[in-house]
Design an enzyme around this catalytic site. Structure first.
Site, PDB file in Angstrom:
ATOM      1  N   PRO A   2       0.826  -1.216   0.000  1.00 48.78           N
ATOM      2  CA  PRO A   2       0.000   0.000   0.000  1.00 48.78           C
ATOM      3  C   PRO A   2       0.861   1.268   0.000  1.00 48.78           C
ATOM      4  O   PRO A   2       1.820   1.367   0.767  1.00 48.78           O
ATOM      5  CB  PRO A   2      -0.799  -0.105   1.300  1.00 48.78           C
ATOM      6  CG  PRO A   2      -0.688  -1.532   1.725  1.00 48.78           C
ATOM      7  CD  PRO A   2       0.604  -2.042   1.174  1.00 48.78           C
ATOM      8  N   GLU A   3       0.521   2.200  -0.872  1.00 47.46           N
ATOM      9  CA  GLU A   3       1.222   3.483  -0.934  1.00 47.46           C
ATOM     10  C   GLU A   3       0.222   4.577  -0.542  1.00 47.46           C
ATOM     11  O   GLU A   3      -0.865   4.283  -0.073  1.00 47.46           O
ATOM     12  CB  GLU A   3       1.772   3.693  -2.348  1.00 47.46           C
ATOM     13  CG  GLU A   3       2.690   2.536  -2.777  1.00 47.46           C
ATOM     14  CD  GLU A   3       3.250   2.691  -4.182  1.00 47.46           C
ATOM     15  OE1 GLU A   3       3.442   3.836  -4.624  1.00 47.46           O
ATOM     16  OE2 GLU A   3       3.484   1.669  -4.840  1.00 47.46           O
ATOM     17  N   HIS A  84      -6.312 -14.013   8.820  1.00 46.27           N
ATOM     18  CA  HIS A  84      -5.093 -13.217   8.938  1.00 46.27           C
ATOM     19  C   HIS A  84      -5.277 -11.973   9.805  1.00 46.27           C
ATOM     20  O   HIS A  84      -4.452 -11.065   9.753  1.00 46.27           O
ATOM     21  CB  HIS A  84      -4.579 -12.816   7.552  1.00 46.27           C
ATOM     22  CG  HIS A  84      -4.126 -13.983   6.732  1.00 46.27           C
ATOM     23  ND1 HIS A  84      -3.162 -14.853   7.170  1.00 46.27           N
ATOM     24  CD2 HIS A  84      -4.510 -14.421   5.516  1.00 46.27           C
ATOM     25  CE1 HIS A  84      -2.970 -15.793   6.247  1.00 46.27           C
ATOM     26  NE2 HIS A  84      -3.777 -15.549   5.232  1.00 46.27           N
ATOM     27  N   ARG A 103       1.445 -11.278   5.823  1.00 48.92           N
ATOM     28  CA  ARG A 103       2.898 -11.453   5.934  1.00 48.92           C
ATOM     29  C   ARG A 103       3.499 -10.758   7.153  1.00 48.92           C
ATOM     30  O   ARG A 103       4.698 -10.816   7.353  1.00 48.92           O
ATOM     31  CB  ARG A 103       3.563 -10.990   4.634  1.00 48.92           C
ATOM     32  CG  ARG A 103       3.174 -11.909   3.472  1.00 48.92           C
ATOM     33  CD  ARG A 103       3.938 -11.592   2.216  1.00 48.92           C
ATOM     34  NE  ARG A 103       5.367 -11.771   2.378  1.00 48.92           N
ATOM     35  CZ  ARG A 103       6.270 -11.398   1.487  1.00 48.92           C
ATOM     36  NH1 ARG A 103       5.883 -10.807   0.368  1.00 48.92           N
ATOM     37  NH2 ARG A 103       7.549 -11.597   1.709  1.00 48.92           N
TER      38      ARG A 103
END
Ligand code: ZN
Length: 266
Positions: A2-3, A84, A103
């Site tokens: 994500p930016e 998650h 992750r």
């Protein structure tokens, strides 16, 4: 990863679930990753802001504290618990917000307001690209002395929130080679304008969904359908028809048009 546009989209959509609510409990399973979150207990979220790729929730009470979230590679907020889910924010009205992160590169921390010593990237971050602080003349002066332009943008020092996707897109739009050093004033001005244009358009589309990112509703973003260079290796450049090339610049997969973005030798 994500930016700025993905984080800004998250901020806008998440704000109604956070702002004005009191956090009764933050539940998680990794104290070293999610530091001091217990300090948020009993505090009310007064604002949900963003700086670069960081979400910053300002909390009520003294001493002044902020809850800082970095989505990392695969982090996103979801409307329900998922396999998650790493951090769950329980609010006083019985609602909850779920931070999922397959992750586990994301970070959540409570820090004294404005004290980002534990987050050096945030502490040294350059101006927001869509603010008046991102000045074209100042950017051109810094760019005139800069090393390879793409890694320089990714450092977050000249401007906040630019990652791999939007660096490739802005450099393509500006017609500047990703490895170009010491930008000419006109190159720097084109890049300054391109960064703003790309960020604005991406926010309007709700960001880019490649793998893990989704808006807090669970919906995908839409800007991936407007990419011109990023992920387009082997496909014709929308401007000139030359095949977009993929290379590695500063250890990051990089896409550029060899006709529109020529490396100028000093
Ligand atoms: Zn081209």
């Amino acid at each position: 990863m994500p930016e700025l546009p993905e984080v800004e989209t998250t901020r806008r959509l998440l704000a109604p679930s956070f702002v004005g609510r009191t956090i009764v409990r933050v539940e998680h399973d990794a104290p070293h990753r999610y530091r001091d979150t217990h300090l948020a207990h009993g505090r009310t979220v007064e604002h949900l802001d963003r700086r670069g790729k960081y979400l910053i929730a300002r909390l009520s009470g003294e001493p002044a504290l902020e809850l800082v979230v970095h989505l990392g590679m695969t982090g996103s907020f979801r409307p329900t618990h998922t396999p998650h889910t790493r951090v769950t924010f329980h609010f006083d009205d019985g609602t909850a917000a779920y931070f999922q992160d397959a992750r586990r590169f994301g970070k959540v921390a409570v820090v004294p307001a404005g004290n980002y010593r534990s987050m050096p990237t945030l502490q040294k971050m350059g101006p927001e690209p869509l603010s008046d602080d991102f000045d074209a003349d100042a950017f051109a002066r810094a760019a005139a002395a800069a090393p390879a332009v793409k890694p320089w943008l990714l450092s977050q020092l000249p401007v906040a929130g630019v990652g791999n996707i939007y660096a490739d897109e802005a450099l393509w739009m500006a017609g500047v080679h990703p490895k170009q050093t010491r930008l000419e004033p006109d190159e720097a001005r084109r890049l300054h304008a391109a960064l703003r244009a790309v960020m604005t358009a991406a926010i309007e589309s709700g960001g880019s969904t490649l793998r893990d990112y989704a808006q807090p509703s669970g919906e995908a973003g839409g800007f991936q359908f407007h990419h011109n260079a990023y992920g387009k290796d082997g496909q014709p450049c929308p401007r000139c028809g030359t095949s977009i090339e993929k290379s590695v610049v500063g250890q990051r997969g990089t896409h550029h048009c060899p006709t529109c973005q020529v490396l100028r030798q000093d």
